[in-house]
Design a protein around this motif. Structure first.
Motif, mmCIF file in Angstrom:
data_model
loop_
_atom_site.group_PDB
_atom_site.id
_atom_site.type_symbol
_atom_site.label_atom_id
_atom_site.label_comp_id
_atom_site.label_asym_id
_atom_site.label_seq_id
_atom_site.Cartn_x
_atom_site.Cartn_y
_atom_site.Cartn_z
ATOM 1 N N GLU A 349 0.186 -12.228 -49.588
ATOM 2 C CA GLU A 349 0.726 -13.572 -49.317
ATOM 3 C C GLU A 349 0.784 -13.845 -47.812
ATOM 4 O O GLU A 349 0.491 -14.948 -47.350
ATOM 5 C CB GLU A 349 2.128 -13.716 -49.936
ATOM 6 N N ILE A 350 1.149 -12.824 -47.039
ATOM 7 C CA ILE A 350 1.215 -12.983 -45.577
ATOM 8 C C ILE A 350 -0.191 -13.240 -45.016
ATOM 9 O O ILE A 350 -0.413 -14.164 -44.226
ATOM 10 C CB ILE A 350 1.820 -11.721 -44.895
ATOM 11 N N ALA A 351 -1.141 -12.432 -45.482
ATOM 12 C CA ALA A 351 -2.507 -12.533 -44.948
ATOM 13 C C ALA A 351 -3.112 -13.900 -45.269
ATOM 14 O O ALA A 351 -3.747 -14.534 -44.409
ATOM 15 C CB ALA A 351 -3.362 -11.415 -45.517
ATOM 16 N N GLU A 356 -4.450 -19.584 -43.540
ATOM 17 C CA GLU A 356 -4.252 -21.035 -43.715
ATOM 18 C C GLU A 356 -3.740 -21.684 -42.419
ATOM 19 O O GLU A 356 -4.124 -22.803 -42.075
ATOM 20 C CB GLU A 356 -3.293 -21.301 -44.879
ATOM 21 N N ILE A 357 -2.880 -20.974 -41.709
ATOM 22 C CA ILE A 357 -2.382 -21.510 -40.430
ATOM 23 C C ILE A 357 -3.521 -21.502 -39.411
ATOM 24 O O ILE A 357 -3.679 -22.425 -38.614
ATOM 25 C CB ILE A 357 -1.148 -20.718 -39.939
ATOM 26 N N GLY A 358 -4.365 -20.473 -39.488
ATOM 27 C CA GLY A 358 -5.551 -20.410 -38.629
ATOM 28 C C GLY A 358 -6.470 -21.595 -38.893
ATOM 29 O O GLY A 358 -6.983 -22.225 -37.964
ATOM 30 N N ILE A 362 -4.594 -23.667 -35.415
ATOM 31 C CA ILE A 362 -3.394 -23.279 -34.662
ATOM 32 C C ILE A 362 -3.324 -21.759 -34.536
ATOM 33 O O ILE A 362 -3.316 -21.226 -33.444
ATOM 34 C CB ILE A 362 -2.134 -23.835 -35.356
ATOM 35 N N GLY A 363 -3.284 -21.083 -35.675
ATOM 36 C CA GLY A 363 -3.249 -19.626 -35.660
ATOM 37 C C GLY A 363 -1.898 -19.080 -35.271
ATOM 38 O O GLY A 363 -1.073 -19.756 -34.648
ATOM 39 N N CYS A 364 -1.660 -17.840 -35.676
ATOM 40 C CA CYS A 364 -0.404 -17.160 -35.326
ATOM 41 C C CYS A 364 -0.585 -15.692 -35.627
ATOM 42 O O CYS A 364 -1.563 -15.299 -36.254
ATOM 43 C CB CYS A 364 0.765 -17.722 -36.132
ATOM 44 N N GLU A 365 0.368 -14.873 -35.204
ATOM 45 C CA GLU A 365 0.252 -13.463 -35.557
ATOM 46 C C GLU A 365 0.828 -13.235 -36.961
ATOM 47 O O GLU A 365 1.546 -14.108 -37.486
ATOM 48 C CB GLU A 365 0.877 -12.580 -34.485
ATOM 49 N N PRO A 366 0.516 -12.098 -37.585
ATOM 50 C CA PRO A 366 0.903 -11.907 -38.988
ATOM 51 C C PRO A 366 2.396 -12.149 -39.272
ATOM 52 O O PRO A 366 2.744 -12.813 -40.257
ATOM 53 C CB PRO A 366 0.520 -10.456 -39.272
ATOM 54 N N ALA A 367 3.263 -11.637 -38.395
ATOM 55 C CA ALA A 367 4.702 -11.773 -38.668
ATOM 56 C C ALA A 367 5.121 -13.237 -38.774
ATOM 57 O O ALA A 367 6.037 -13.587 -39.528
ATOM 58 C CB ALA A 367 5.519 -11.079 -37.582
ATOM 59 N N SER A 368 4.450 -14.103 -38.033
ATOM 60 C CA SER A 368 4.812 -15.528 -38.061
ATOM 61 C C SER A 368 4.424 -16.175 -39.381
ATOM 62 O O SER A 368 5.052 -17.139 -39.828
ATOM 63 C CB SER A 368 4.089 -16.277 -36.940
ATOM 64 N N ALA A 369 3.349 -15.634 -39.982
ATOM 65 C CA ALA A 369 2.815 -16.254 -41.204
ATOM 66 C C ALA A 369 3.725 -16.053 -42.415
ATOM 67 O O ALA A 369 3.571 -16.755 -43.421
ATOM 68 C CB ALA A 369 1.423 -15.699 -41.487
ATOM 69 N N VAL A 370 4.683 -15.149 -42.318
ATOM 70 C CA VAL A 370 5.624 -14.996 -43.448
ATOM 71 C C VAL A 370 6.341 -16.322 -43.716
ATOM 72 O O VAL A 370 6.783 -16.577 -44.835
ATOM 73 C CB VAL A 370 6.662 -13.861 -43.234
ATOM 74 N N ASP A 403 -7.076 -7.539 -34.319
ATOM 75 C CA ASP A 403 -7.609 -6.538 -35.262
ATOM 76 C C ASP A 403 -7.284 -6.948 -36.695
ATOM 77 O O ASP A 403 -8.096 -6.814 -37.603
ATOM 78 C CB ASP A 403 -6.965 -5.160 -35.018
ATOM 79 N N TYR A 404 -6.057 -7.431 -36.890
ATOM 80 C CA TYR A 404 -5.614 -7.851 -38.229
ATOM 81 C C TYR A 404 -6.487 -9.004 -38.722
ATOM 82 O O TYR A 404 -6.974 -8.998 -39.845
ATOM 83 C CB TYR A 404 -4.153 -8.277 -38.139
ATOM 84 N N THR A 405 -6.700 -9.971 -37.842
ATOM 85 C CA THR A 405 -7.471 -11.156 -38.230
ATOM 86 C C THR A 405 -8.899 -10.766 -38.598
ATOM 87 O O THR A 405 -9.439 -11.224 -39.618
ATOM 88 C CB THR A 405 -7.510 -12.160 -37.051
ATOM 89 N N ILE A 406 -9.495 -9.928 -37.775
ATOM 90 C CA ILE A 406 -10.888 -9.542 -38.030
ATOM 91 C C ILE A 406 -10.973 -8.759 -39.345
ATOM 92 O O ILE A 406 -11.851 -9.007 -40.174
ATOM 93 C CB ILE A 406 -11.446 -8.745 -36.825
ATOM 94 N N ALA A 407 -10.028 -7.852 -39.558
ATOM 95 C CA ALA A 407 -10.039 -7.054 -40.801
ATOM 96 C C ALA A 407 -9.912 -7.977 -42.018
ATOM 97 O O ALA A 407 -10.589 -7.792 -43.036
ATOM 98 C CB ALA A 407 -8.912 -6.032 -40.778
ATOM 99 N N TYR A 408 -9.082 -9.003 -41.919
ATOM 100 C CA TYR A 408 -8.915 -9.952 -43.041
ATOM 101 C C TYR A 408 -10.239 -10.645 -43.345
ATOM 102 O O TYR A 408 -10.696 -10.692 -44.481
ATOM 103 C CB TYR A 408 -7.847 -10.995 -42.689
ATOM 104 N N HIS A 409 -10.875 -11.170 -42.316
ATOM 105 C CA HIS A 409 -12.091 -11.955 -42.545
ATOM 106 C C HIS A 409 -13.275 -11.076 -42.953
ATOM 107 O O HIS A 409 -14.172 -11.515 -43.655
ATOM 108 C CB HIS A 409 -12.395 -12.832 -41.322
ATOM 109 N N ARG A 410 -13.229 -9.810 -42.547
ATOM 110 C CA ARG A 410 -14.271 -8.875 -43.002
ATOM 111 C C ARG A 410 -14.030 -8.410 -44.428
ATOM 112 O O ARG A 410 -14.897 -7.801 -45.030
ATOM 113 C CB ARG A 410 -14.265 -7.636 -42.112
ATOM 114 N N GLY A 411 -12.804 -8.613 -44.899
ATOM 115 C CA GLY A 411 -12.475 -8.138 -46.244
ATOM 116 C C GLY A 411 -11.989 -6.695 -46.256
ATOM 117 O O GLY A 411 -11.927 -6.057 -47.305
ATOM 118 N N ASP A 412 -11.600 -6.159 -45.076
ATOM 119 C CA ASP A 412 -11.145 -4.753 -45.009
ATOM 120 C C ASP A 412 -9.631 -4.628 -44.958
ATOM 121 O O ASP A 412 -9.107 -3.523 -44.890
ATOM 122 C CB ASP A 412 -11.613 -4.077 -43.695
#
Ligand code: F0G
Length: 453
Positions: A349-351, A356-358, A362-370, A403-412
């Motif tokens: 849900e966080i990812a 969606e914020i990205g 706008i974008g944000c770091e993972p903790a903000s997306a909660v 790193d988190y963002t790239i891993a999400y979009h790569r599917g890792d």
């Protein structure tokens, strides 16, 4: 701004003390609880003999936006009537923090069915997180008190902010971080700003334990959020939000919960604004935690926030990987006083919420997306209505944890078992970079493939 005259009140036993009586760990020697700053002439429960005039302050704060002085240009210090903590304004250490944007999230509004959803983006601060608002105030106090060294334990953002402000003031900074558990962007900031950065083989809670011992044995000034002066600065996003809405507060403010100081600071701000007649009502303040770092959620569920059982924290949202939050009692009080909620959200849900914020640009770091993940839950539970005005507090910039963002979009990023029924939405939001030969034909083929999707 001379002779601030502020006092400190224990949030546990209500004992009021002066600044010079504060212990190095900022806890009350009688009951062990934390302090809050109070202003004898106007705070609730104090003498209340000289309440400042609400309309005059509103006018003054706006006027200062056109001024050239450092204090006026800071989105924190332009509200200095509400944070009268320094004896001498010359001690202000500022990086022109605050005055952050409030964005309307139109696509989120459409997908959630809530008419007005906004993001107050505290990641647009000088060091890329909301910590700057509280760091300018607490570090200025350290500067005024004549300390050479400041120190914090951190999941990354506090250390980045502290080392930047310390460097501006010509002070030395000591950073304790959990080894291998903070995002690289944040670690690089502490190094860049010249901190003594120590990576301890423990978690954030372990770093806090060690630092509490260090401040007893060496003359270093603790800048973790147990320091009540941090919270005075962290009140100002609430003032900015109210000002942007012409002093009509939103119905709901949703914030991430880690060490739980930020929710407390924002709550204090709205309570003070109401007390002074700057606003007429309070927004509901809700706190969202990651499922794997959810001690407040558990506490409210099991015993209405009477006690808190620390947990061993696990979440990829490393900023809020905290199992034993220092300010939990203050946060419980704010949730209860404002009629807000506490929710927990899963890694998937966080990812998804972060993507969606990205996608709003706008974008944000993972903790903000909660915050967005939490909003969706609150809507499902009927706790937020479609005609309500909701503000999500985004605490960190998207570049903090690329790193988190790239891993999400790569599917890792996520494991199979974590995705569950969110797979279709996650697939729709993924935008991995595609590797191609250097040929216009190939690029055009790719463009066509995406256009028909
Ligand atoms: N969001 C971000 C990006 C954070 O860095 C933090 C906390 C929080 C939310 C939670 O705020 O602790 O006031 O509830 N980061 C701290 C740090 C702990 O060391 O940078 P909180």
């Amino acid at each position: 701004m001379e002779n601030s005259g502020h006092l400190l009140r224990c949030t546990g036993c209500a004992r009021v003390i002066e600044q010079r009586e504060l212990k190095e760990n900022f806890r009350c020697p009688e009951c062990g609880d934390l302090y809050e700053v109070v202003y004898p002439s106007w705070s609730a429960g104090m003498a209340e003999i000289r309440k400042p005039n609400a309309s005059a302050m509103r006018w003054l704060w706006k006027e200062r936006c056109c001024s050239n002085t450092e204090a006026d240009q800071s989105g924190v210090w332009r509200f200095r009537e509400m944070l009268h903590i320094l004896d001498d304004e010359a001690n202000i250490v500022s990086l022109r923090e605050g005055n952050t944007p409030l964005y309307e999230l139109r696509r989120v509004a459409e997908s959630t069915g809530i008419e007005h959803v906004f993001a107050k983006h505290q990641g647009m601060n000088p060091t890329g997180s909301f910590k700057d608002a509280g760091m300018t105030t607490a570090l200025s106090v350290a500067h005024e008190l004549g300390f050479d060294w400041v120190a914090c334990a951190s999941t990354g953002n506090t250390s980045a902010a502290m080392s930047a402000y310390a460097a501006r003031a010509g002070m030395r900074s000591l950073v304790l971080i959990p080894q291998g558990k903070i995002a690289w962007g944040k670690l690089s900031q502490a190094m860049d700003y010249g901190a003594l950065t120590l990576q301890l083989r423990t978690d954030f809670d372990g770093c806090v334990r060690v630092l509490n011992e260090v401040v007893k044995r060496a003359p270093v000034y603790l800048l973790n959020s147990v320091n009540p002066y941090r919270l005075e600065g962290q009140k100002t996003p609430a003032l900015e939000i109210a000002e942007t809405f012409d002093w009509e507060v939103p119905d709901h403010l949703i914030v991430p919960g880690g060490n739980l100081a930020n929710s407390s600071a924002l709550g204090k701000a709205f309570l003070e604004m109401k007390h002074l007649g700057l606003v007429t009502k309070l927004p509901k303040i809700s706190v969202i935690q990651a499922e794997g770092a959810n001690p407040l959620y558990r506490s409210l569920l099991s015993n209405s926030g009477e006690t808190l059982e620390p947990v061993e924290a696990h979440t990829r949202a490393s900023a809020i990987r905290i199992g034993n939050p220092a300010s939990w009692k203050k946060a419980v009080r704010v949730i209860q006083q404002t009629g807000g909620y506490c929710e927990q959200v899963s890694e998937a849900e966080i990812a998804l919420a972060k993507a969606e914020i990205g996608a709003e640009g706008i974008g944000c770091e993972p903790a903000s997306a909660v915050t967005l993940a939490g909003l969706k839950k609150l809507i499902q539970q009927g706790k937020v209505q479609s005609n309500e005005k909701v503000v999500l507090l985004l605490t960190g910039h998207t570049l903090k944890d690329s790193d988190y963002t790239i891993a999400y979009h790569r599917g890792d990023l996520l494991k199979e078992g974590e995705i569950k029924d969110l797979r279709p939405e996650i697939e729709l939001t993924r935008r991995n970079a595609v590797e191609l030969e250097a040929s216009a034909d190939e690029v055009l083929r790719e463009l066509e493939r995406v256009a028909v999707r």
